[in-house]
Motif scaffolding. Structure first.
Motif, mmCIF file in Angstrom:
data_model
loop_
_atom_site.group_PDB
_atom_site.id
_atom_site.type_symbol
_atom_site.label_atom_id
_atom_site.label_comp_id
_atom_site.label_asym_id
_atom_site.label_seq_id
_atom_site.Cartn_x
_atom_site.Cartn_y
_atom_site.Cartn_z
ATOM 1 N N UNK A 269 101.773 125.097 -29.188
ATOM 2 C CA UNK A 269 103.176 125.125 -28.715
ATOM 3 C C UNK A 269 104.612 125.519 -29.698
ATOM 4 N N UNK A 270 103.459 125.697 -31.128
ATOM 5 C CA UNK A 270 104.651 126.808 -31.763
ATOM 6 C C UNK A 270 104.881 128.065 -31.429
ATOM 7 N N UNK A 271 103.701 128.506 -30.822
ATOM 8 C CA UNK A 271 103.375 130.248 -31.063
ATOM 9 C C UNK A 271 104.761 130.714 -30.563
ATOM 10 N N UNK A 272 105.555 130.106 -29.231
ATOM 11 C CA UNK A 272 105.735 130.833 -28.170
ATOM 12 C C UNK A 272 105.117 132.279 -27.662
ATOM 13 N N UNK A 273 103.591 132.038 -27.209
ATOM 14 C CA UNK A 273 102.506 133.162 -26.818
ATOM 15 C C UNK A 273 103.807 134.275 -25.714
ATOM 16 N N UNK A 274 104.513 133.754 -25.340
ATOM 17 C CA UNK A 274 104.897 134.385 -23.897
ATOM 18 C C UNK A 274 106.013 135.361 -24.553
ATOM 19 N N UNK A 275 106.424 135.566 -25.670
ATOM 20 C CA UNK A 275 106.919 136.095 -25.875
ATOM 21 C C UNK A 275 106.096 137.817 -26.534
ATOM 22 N N UNK A 276 104.470 137.098 -26.420
ATOM 23 C CA UNK A 276 103.581 138.047 -27.441
ATOM 24 C C UNK A 276 102.672 138.154 -25.965
ATOM 25 N N UNK A 277 103.127 138.201 -24.916
ATOM 26 C CA UNK A 277 102.134 138.766 -23.977
ATOM 27 C C UNK A 277 100.887 138.022 -23.750
ATOM 28 N N UNK A 278 100.886 136.879 -24.622
ATOM 29 C CA UNK A 278 99.301 135.474 -24.461
ATOM 30 C C UNK A 278 98.575 134.849 -23.927
ATOM 31 N N UNK A 279 98.185 135.225 -22.961
ATOM 32 C CA UNK A 279 97.913 134.241 -22.100
ATOM 33 C C UNK A 279 97.234 133.088 -22.193
ATOM 34 N N UNK A 280 97.262 131.955 -22.281
ATOM 35 C CA UNK A 280 96.865 130.303 -21.954
ATOM 36 C C UNK A 280 96.545 129.203 -21.115
ATOM 37 N N UNK A 281 95.748 129.437 -21.216
ATOM 38 C CA UNK A 281 95.730 127.579 -20.388
ATOM 39 C C UNK A 281 95.561 126.584 -21.047
ATOM 40 N N UNK A 282 95.157 124.894 -20.519
ATOM 41 C CA UNK A 282 94.769 123.932 -21.345
ATOM 42 C C UNK A 282 94.082 124.045 -22.414
ATOM 43 N N UNK A 283 92.754 124.590 -22.188
ATOM 44 C CA UNK A 283 91.057 124.928 -22.590
ATOM 45 C C UNK A 283 91.515 125.728 -24.259
ATOM 46 N N UNK A 284 92.861 126.952 -23.793
ATOM 47 C CA UNK A 284 93.440 127.556 -25.319
ATOM 48 C C UNK A 284 93.305 128.977 -24.859
ATOM 49 N N UNK A 285 93.758 130.032 -25.560
ATOM 50 C CA UNK A 285 94.149 131.743 -25.784
ATOM 51 C C UNK A 285 92.604 132.247 -24.487
ATOM 52 N N UNK A 286 93.396 132.872 -23.363
ATOM 53 C CA UNK A 286 92.556 133.088 -22.251
ATOM 54 C C UNK A 286 92.064 134.507 -23.463
ATOM 55 N N UNK A 287 90.419 134.462 -23.141
ATOM 56 C CA UNK A 287 89.995 135.609 -23.793
ATOM 57 C C UNK A 287 88.482 136.298 -23.772
ATOM 58 N N UNK A 288 88.484 137.780 -23.345
ATOM 59 C CA UNK A 288 87.648 138.262 -22.800
ATOM 60 C C UNK A 288 85.755 138.306 -23.646
ATOM 61 N N UNK A 289 85.072 138.791 -23.655
ATOM 62 C CA UNK A 289 83.606 138.340 -23.876
ATOM 63 C C UNK A 289 83.735 139.037 -25.593
ATOM 64 N N UNK A 290 84.887 139.291 -26.068
ATOM 65 C CA UNK A 290 84.925 139.559 -27.215
ATOM 66 C C UNK A 290 86.094 139.237 -28.009
ATOM 67 N N UNK A 291 86.207 138.356 -27.866
ATOM 68 C CA UNK A 291 87.201 136.883 -28.038
ATOM 69 C C UNK A 291 88.954 137.538 -28.052
ATOM 70 N N UNK A 292 88.917 138.442 -27.355
ATOM 71 C CA UNK A 292 89.978 139.619 -27.713
ATOM 72 C C UNK A 292 90.908 139.119 -26.062
ATOM 73 N N UNK A 293 92.330 138.350 -26.310
ATOM 74 C CA UNK A 293 92.945 138.000 -25.379
ATOM 75 C C UNK A 293 92.680 138.970 -23.939
ATOM 76 N N UNK A 294 93.305 138.214 -22.946
ATOM 77 C CA UNK A 294 92.645 139.356 -21.911
ATOM 78 C C UNK A 294 94.187 139.942 -21.433
#
Length: 449
Positions: A269-294
């Motif tokens: 909640x404190x990270x302002x992920x929208x400004x960083x274009x970091x997608x997330x959901x209720x489980x966590x940051x959305x990542x690919x198999x390399x643990x990189x943000x999608x």
């Protein structure tokens, strides 16, 4: 304002974050790490480790109670104040020793939760920092219960730091945390109630074993209220009044302390992920198999905050290693997760690994289920343990062990035998032909399969 530049900026100083930071700086990268709480992460400061220290005295108490009049002549009790001092001998040293270690390696430390300004820029401590790679490893925090008077609820951090144990306690949530704390508090002398919206505790564990643990918990004096939804909390003079609904009826109870143990959610909640274009959901940051943000390739996420994580410390460290490798060498290492055991540190311990009975029936044509309650086995009888049970699931065609569920004094240790067996695709014959030390808890696995 000119931004300070780093190769890697890590947010979070737990197992996952430290693994990334240390690996990258050892590889010659310019690295910074930030945390808005004590350095060292949840597990070491306010989670697994301090919990297990408190559990140690509870185990000694349980051992004494079971052998009272059978070789143990005197009764005993838990001195909560002394126990907390003993725990603090460990936890107090974690943040300074962690910071010292990180500084000596050459990392830049920040003591605040950063906020994204854009895809590769953060604001922290009133300064701007820019990084080629940003790693989110912020872990999880208690789930919010949106009820009137929520500010009066205490959380797991508060329980682990209680200087004095309240005379009566209500735990709202019958998962890992609620059940573990309930067992500690009840044995330490508190009147304990556990409330949950579900039909039983520990919904992710085997129903038959949970049923036995619930009955034993009730014998300890723990009261359960299921199918109940808290609606409001009011502070009285020395107690708190909790209002809740159960089967359509409005009810109330009072206690000296009410704890929110309704689970945990990713700390985002404190990270302002929208400004960083970091997608997330209720489980966590959305990542690919390399643990990189999608959505933002400059960002990786690891540990409990990743959508690929099971919230267990050993897996967090493994994820940190995967992220480190991919930052240093390009995306070449994918996350591979073996079968992982999970334990509830009630007394007795409840442990599980592999498939549940339902999952196994859906996956295999025929399975064999070995379910027994065995307090008459030697290892249980020798310490007068009142509850010892197991459910082992095998592929009936091959004899391969595919699931193990244990309830007993040393289940947290014995489950590791089954973890190795499942990961190695061992059969019942493989286990039975192995010579274990005798008489030991591990040797009992031969009788379980």
């Amino acid at each position: 304002m000119k931004a300070k530049k780093f190769d890697v900026f890590v947010i979070g100083s737990g197992s996952a974050g430290q693994t990334v930071a240390k690996t990258c700086i050892q590889a010659g990268k310019k690295v910074a790490i930030a945390d808005n709480r004590e350095f060292g992460g949840t597990c070491a400061n306010r989670g697994c480790d301090p919990k297990k220290i408190l559990l140690g005295a509870t185990e000694a108490f349980e051992f004494n109670q079971n052998l009272r009049g059978k070789g143990i002549a005197r009764d005993t009790k838990i001195d909560w104040k002394q126990l907390q001092k003993f725990k603090s001998n460990y936890t107090d040293s974690v943040p300074p020793s962690t910071e010292k270690s990180l500084k000596e390696m050459g990392l830049k430390l920040y003591h605040q939760s950063p906020k994204f300004v854009d895809e590769q820029t953060l604001s922290v401590e009133g300064k701007l920092v820019r990084a080629a790679q940003i790693v989110i490893a912020t872990g999880q925090i208690p789930r919010t219960l949106s009820i009137s008077g929520e500010k009066h609820l205490k959380v797991s951090d508060d329980f682990l730091n209680l200087k004095k144990l309240p005379k009566s306690i209500v735990f709202l949530g019958a998962g890992y945390i609620g059940m573990e704390f309930a067992h500690m508090a009840a044995r330490a002398g508190a009147k304990v109630t556990v409330m949950d919206m579900g039909k039983r505790p520990l919904k992710h564990f085997d129903a038959d074993l949970v049923k036995e643990l619930t009955k034993y918990s009730e014998a300890l004096g723990i009261k359960f209220i299921f199918g109940a939804e808290p609606t409001s909390l009011k502070k009285k003079r020395k107690r708190y009044k909790l209002s809740y609904e159960e089967k359509g009826s409005k009810k109330e109870l009072t206690a000296h302390a009410i704890f929110n143990t309704a689970g945990r959610v990713p700390a985002l909640a404190e990270l302002d992920l929208e400004k960083g274009n970091v997608a997330y959901n209720e489980v966590g940051v959305e990542t690919n198999s390399f643990l990189q943000s999608t959505s933002n390739p400059r960002v990786y996420a690891c540990g409990d905050v990743s959508d690929k994580d099971v919230p267990l410390t050993p897996l967090s460290g493994r994820q940190g290693y995967v992220v480190s490798e991919n930052i240093l060498n390009g995306n070449k290492k994918e996350l591979v997760v073996p079968v992982i055991p999970s334990v509830v540190f009630t007394l007795p311990n409840l442990a599980t690994v592999g498939y549940s009975e339902e999952e196994a029936r859906n996956r295999y044509k025929n399975i064999r289920v070995n379910f027994s309650i065995t307090p008459d086995w030697f290892n249980a009888k020798r310490i007068n343990a009142p509850l010892y049970a197991h459910k082992i699931i095998l592929n009936d065609r091959t004899g391969e062990i595919v699931g193990a569920h244990l309830l007993g004094p040393e289940a947290a240790e014995t489950i590791n035998i089954f973890t190795m067996a499942i990961n190695s695709k061992m059969t019942d014959k493989d286990i039975k032909s192995t010579i274990f030390s005798y008489p030991s808890w591990a040797n009992d696995v031969k009788s379980m399969v």
